[in-house]
Motif scaffolding. Structure first.
Motif, PDB file in Angstrom:
ATOM      1  N   ASP A   5       0.856  -1.182   0.000  1.00 41.72           N
ATOM      2  CA  ASP A   5       0.000   0.000   0.000  1.00 41.72           C
ATOM      3  C   ASP A   5       0.890   1.230   0.000  1.00 41.72           C
ATOM      4  O   ASP A   5       1.529   1.545   0.993  1.00 41.72           O
ATOM      5  N   CYS A   6       0.947   1.890  -1.142  1.00 34.86           N
ATOM      6  CA  CYS A   6       1.758   3.104  -1.254  1.00 34.86           C
ATOM      7  C   CYS A   6       0.883   4.334  -1.443  1.00 34.86           C
ATOM      8  O   CYS A   6       1.360   5.385  -1.866  1.00 34.86           O
ATOM      9  N   SER A   7      -0.398   4.204  -1.168  1.00 33.68           N
ATOM     10  CA  SER A   7      -1.317   5.304  -1.435  1.00 33.68           C
ATOM     11  C   SER A   7      -1.421   6.292  -0.281  1.00 33.68           C
ATOM     12  O   SER A   7      -2.010   7.354  -0.437  1.00 33.68           O
ATOM     13  N   ALA A   8      -0.886   5.945   0.894  1.00 34.33           N
ATOM     14  CA  ALA A   8      -0.972   6.850   2.039  1.00 34.33           C
ATOM     15  C   ALA A   8      -0.161   8.117   1.781  1.00 34.33           C
ATOM     16  O   ALA A   8       0.898   8.072   1.173  1.00 34.33           O
ATOM     17  N   SER A   9      -0.663   9.230   2.219  1.00 29.97           N
ATOM     18  CA  SER A   9      -0.018  10.514   1.981  1.00 29.97           C
ATOM     19  C   SER A   9      -0.176  11.395   3.204  1.00 29.97           C
ATOM     20  O   SER A   9      -1.116  11.236   3.990  1.00 29.97           O
ATOM     21  N   VAL A  10       0.761  12.337   3.382  1.00 34.90           N
ATOM     22  CA  VAL A  10       0.623  13.272   4.497  1.00 34.90           C
ATOM     23  C   VAL A  10      -0.661  14.080   4.359  1.00 34.90           C
ATOM     24  O   VAL A  10      -1.242  14.533   5.351  1.00 34.90           O
ATOM     25  N   SER A  11      -1.133  14.251   3.107  1.00 30.29           N
ATOM     26  CA  SER A  11      -2.361  15.023   2.908  1.00 30.29           C
ATOM     27  C   SER A  11      -3.594  14.284   3.400  1.00 30.29           C
ATOM     28  O   SER A  11      -4.684  14.872   3.489  1.00 30.29           O
ATOM     29  N   ASP A  12      -3.441  12.978   3.733  1.00 32.33           N
ATOM     30  CA  ASP A  12      -4.563  12.207   4.263  1.00 32.33           C
ATOM     31  C   ASP A  12      -4.805  12.464   5.745  1.00 32.33           C
ATOM     32  O   ASP A  12      -5.784  11.958   6.304  1.00 32.33           O
ATOM     33  N   ASP A  15      -3.463  18.488  10.132  1.00 31.29           N
ATOM     34  CA  ASP A  15      -2.199  19.078  10.583  1.00 31.29           C
ATOM     35  C   ASP A  15      -1.869  18.701  12.024  1.00 31.29           C
ATOM     36  O   ASP A  15      -0.709  18.453  12.359  1.00 31.29           O
ATOM     37  N   GLU A  16      -2.885  18.650  12.887  1.00 29.34           N
ATOM     38  CA  GLU A  16      -2.604  18.374  14.291  1.00 29.34           C
ATOM     39  C   GLU A  16      -2.022  16.965  14.482  1.00 29.34           C
ATOM     40  O   GLU A  16      -1.184  16.749  15.361  1.00 29.34           O
ATOM     41  N   VAL A  17      -2.474  16.016  13.668  1.00 27.43           N
ATOM     42  CA  VAL A  17      -1.930  14.659  13.753  1.00 27.43           C
ATOM     43  C   VAL A  17      -0.470  14.646  13.303  1.00 27.43           C
ATOM     44  O   VAL A  17       0.391  14.034  13.951  1.00 27.43           O
ATOM     45  N   LEU A  18      -0.185  15.333  12.216  1.00 27.30           N
ATOM     46  CA  LEU A  18       1.191  15.375  11.713  1.00 27.30           C
ATOM     47  C   LEU A  18       2.115  16.072  12.712  1.00 27.30           C
ATOM     48  O   LEU A  18       3.242  15.610  12.962  1.00 27.30           O
ATOM     49  N   LEU A  19       1.661  17.175  13.278  1.00 31.00           N
ATOM     50  CA  LEU A  19       2.488  17.901  14.242  1.00 31.00           C
ATOM     51  C   LEU A  19       2.742  17.057  15.487  1.00 31.00           C
ATOM     52  O   LEU A  19       3.839  17.079  16.059  1.00 31.00           O
ATOM     53  N   GLU A  20       1.734  16.298  15.906  1.00 30.96           N
ATOM     54  CA  GLU A  20       1.907  15.423  17.067  1.00 30.96           C
ATOM     55  C   GLU A  20       2.955  14.343  16.779  1.00 30.96           C
ATOM     56  O   GLU A  20       3.804  14.049  17.630  1.00 30.96           O
ATOM     57  N   ALA A  25       8.934  12.487  17.196  1.00 31.49           N
ATOM     58  CA  ALA A  25      10.014  11.902  16.383  1.00 31.49           C
ATOM     59  C   ALA A  25      11.346  11.978  17.118  1.00 31.49           C
ATOM     60  O   ALA A  25      11.649  12.971  17.800  1.00 31.49           O
ATOM     61  N   ARG A  26      12.136  10.930  17.002  1.00 24.56           N
ATOM     62  CA  ARG A  26      13.455  10.867  17.614  1.00 24.56           C
ATOM     63  C   ARG A  26      14.453  10.301  16.610  1.00 24.56           C
ATOM     64  O   ARG A  26      14.078   9.536  15.711  1.00 24.56           O
ATOM     65  N   PRO A  27      15.724  10.648  16.741  1.00 24.40           N
ATOM     66  CA  PRO A  27      16.730  10.070  15.838  1.00 24.40           C
ATOM     67  C   PRO A  27      16.777   8.544  15.960  1.00 24.40           C
ATOM     68  O   PRO A  27      16.526   7.996  17.038  1.00 24.40           O
ATOM     69  N   TRP A  28      17.083   7.881  14.877  1.00 29.92           N
ATOM     70  CA  TRP A  28      17.244   6.423  14.913  1.00 29.92           C
ATOM     71  C   TRP A  28      18.469   6.049  15.737  1.00 29.92           C
ATOM     72  O   TRP A  28      19.487   6.761  15.704  1.00 29.92           O
ATOM     73  N   PRO A  29      18.439   4.933  16.428  1.00 26.05           N
ATOM     74  CA  PRO A  29      19.675   4.403  17.023  1.00 26.05           C
ATOM     75  C   PRO A  29      20.685   4.087  15.922  1.00 26.05           C
ATOM     76  O   PRO A  29      20.312   3.770  14.789  1.00 26.05           O
TER      77      PRO A  29
END
Length: 213
Positions: A5-12, A15-20, A25-29
Motif C-alpha cells: 500500500d503506497c497510497s498513504a499521503s501526508v495530505s490524508d 495538521d494536528e496529527v502530523l504535528l503530534e 520523532a526521535r533520531p534512529w539508534p
C-alpha cells in the motif's frame, strides 16, 4: 487488503496529527541506521538476490520489506514450474488493457475492467506517469513492434497522459500469452538491475522467489 500500500499521503491526515507525530520523532539508534544503509546498498546492487532474500526473511525494525518485494516482483518477468516464460504482471496487465484500437494512457488506466484496480495498486506506488513511460518503452522496443504509437489529442507539453495514443499489434497480442525469450520484451530498470535483461536474466518463480534464468 492488497499486499502493498503506497497510497498513504501526508495530505490524508490533519495538521494536528502530523504535528503530534513530528513532536514525538526521535533520531534512529546507530544500529538501525547502519541496517538501513546496508539495506539500501543491497537494494541498488546489480545482484538483487541478497536484497530479495532479506525481504522474504525479514529484517528487524523494517516490517515494510515483505510488501516491498511483493511490489517489485510485479515488474520482473515470470517463469512457471514447466519453464514457460511470461511477461511481468505489470506488463501483462498493460498489454491486456490495450487493444487494436488507439488508446491514450489515460484511457488505458480508466478502462472498464477489473484489471484496472490491480493496475492502480501498482501505479499508486510508482506514480501514474510510470504508465506512459512504459508504453513509450514498448513502442521504442524494436522494428517488430509490440505496441504502435502516434500523436494523441493533446499537445505533448503538459499532457503526458493524452499527448500520445497506442495500440497493440498482432505480435503484442501473442506476447500476452507468453515469451519465447527475454529479449522479446523491453528491459526495465529496477533498483540496481534490469528486468528482462539478457545479460542478467532474473525471473520470478511461481512461489514468488527471484531466480536466475
Amino acid at each position: 487488503m492488497p499486499p502493498f500500500d503506497c497510497s498513504a499521503s501526508v495530505s490524508d491526515h490533519p495538521d494536528e496529527v502530523l504535528l503530534e507525530r513530528l513532536d514525538k520523532a526521535r533520531p534512529w539508534p546507530r544500529e538501525r541506521y547502519d541496517r538501513a544503509v546496508r539495506l539500501w546498498e543491497r537494494y541498488v546492487d546489480t545482484n538483487p538476490l541478497p536484497f530479495v532474500e532479506r525481504c522474504t526473511r525479514g529484517v528487524k525494525g523494517f516490517p515494510e520489506l515483505a510488501p516491498l518485494w511483493a511490489l517489485l516482483s510485479s515488474f520482473f518477468p515470470r517463469k512457471s514450474a514447466r519453464g514457460a516464460l511470461r511477461l511481468s504482471r505489470f506488463d501483462e496487465i498493460v498489454l491486456t488493457l490495450l487493444s487494436t484500437e488507439w488508446l491514450t494512457p489515460l484511457a488505458v488506466c480508466s478502462h472498464k475492467s477489473q484489471l484496472v484496480a490491480e493496475l492502480w495498486e501498482l501505479l499508486y506506488c510508482t506514480g501514474d506517469l510510470f504508465l506512459p513511460r512504459r508504453l513509450e518503452q514498448w513502442a521504442d522496443h524494436d522494428s517488430s513492434a509490440v505496441v504502435e504509437r502516434t500523436t494523441g489529442p493533446k499537445p505533448a507539453d503538459g499532457y503526458p497522459m493524452l499527448s500520445l495514443v497506442y495500440r497493440l499489434t498482432d505480435r503484442g497480442m501473442k506476447l500476452r500469452e507468453g515469451l519465447d525469450r527475454l529479449a522479446d520484451a523491453q528491459s526495465l530498470p529496477i533498483a540496481g538491475t534490469e528486468a528482462y535483461s539478457t545479460s542478467s536474466p532474473w525471473v520470478v518463480l511461481d512461489d514468488g522467489r527471484l531466480a536466475r534464468l
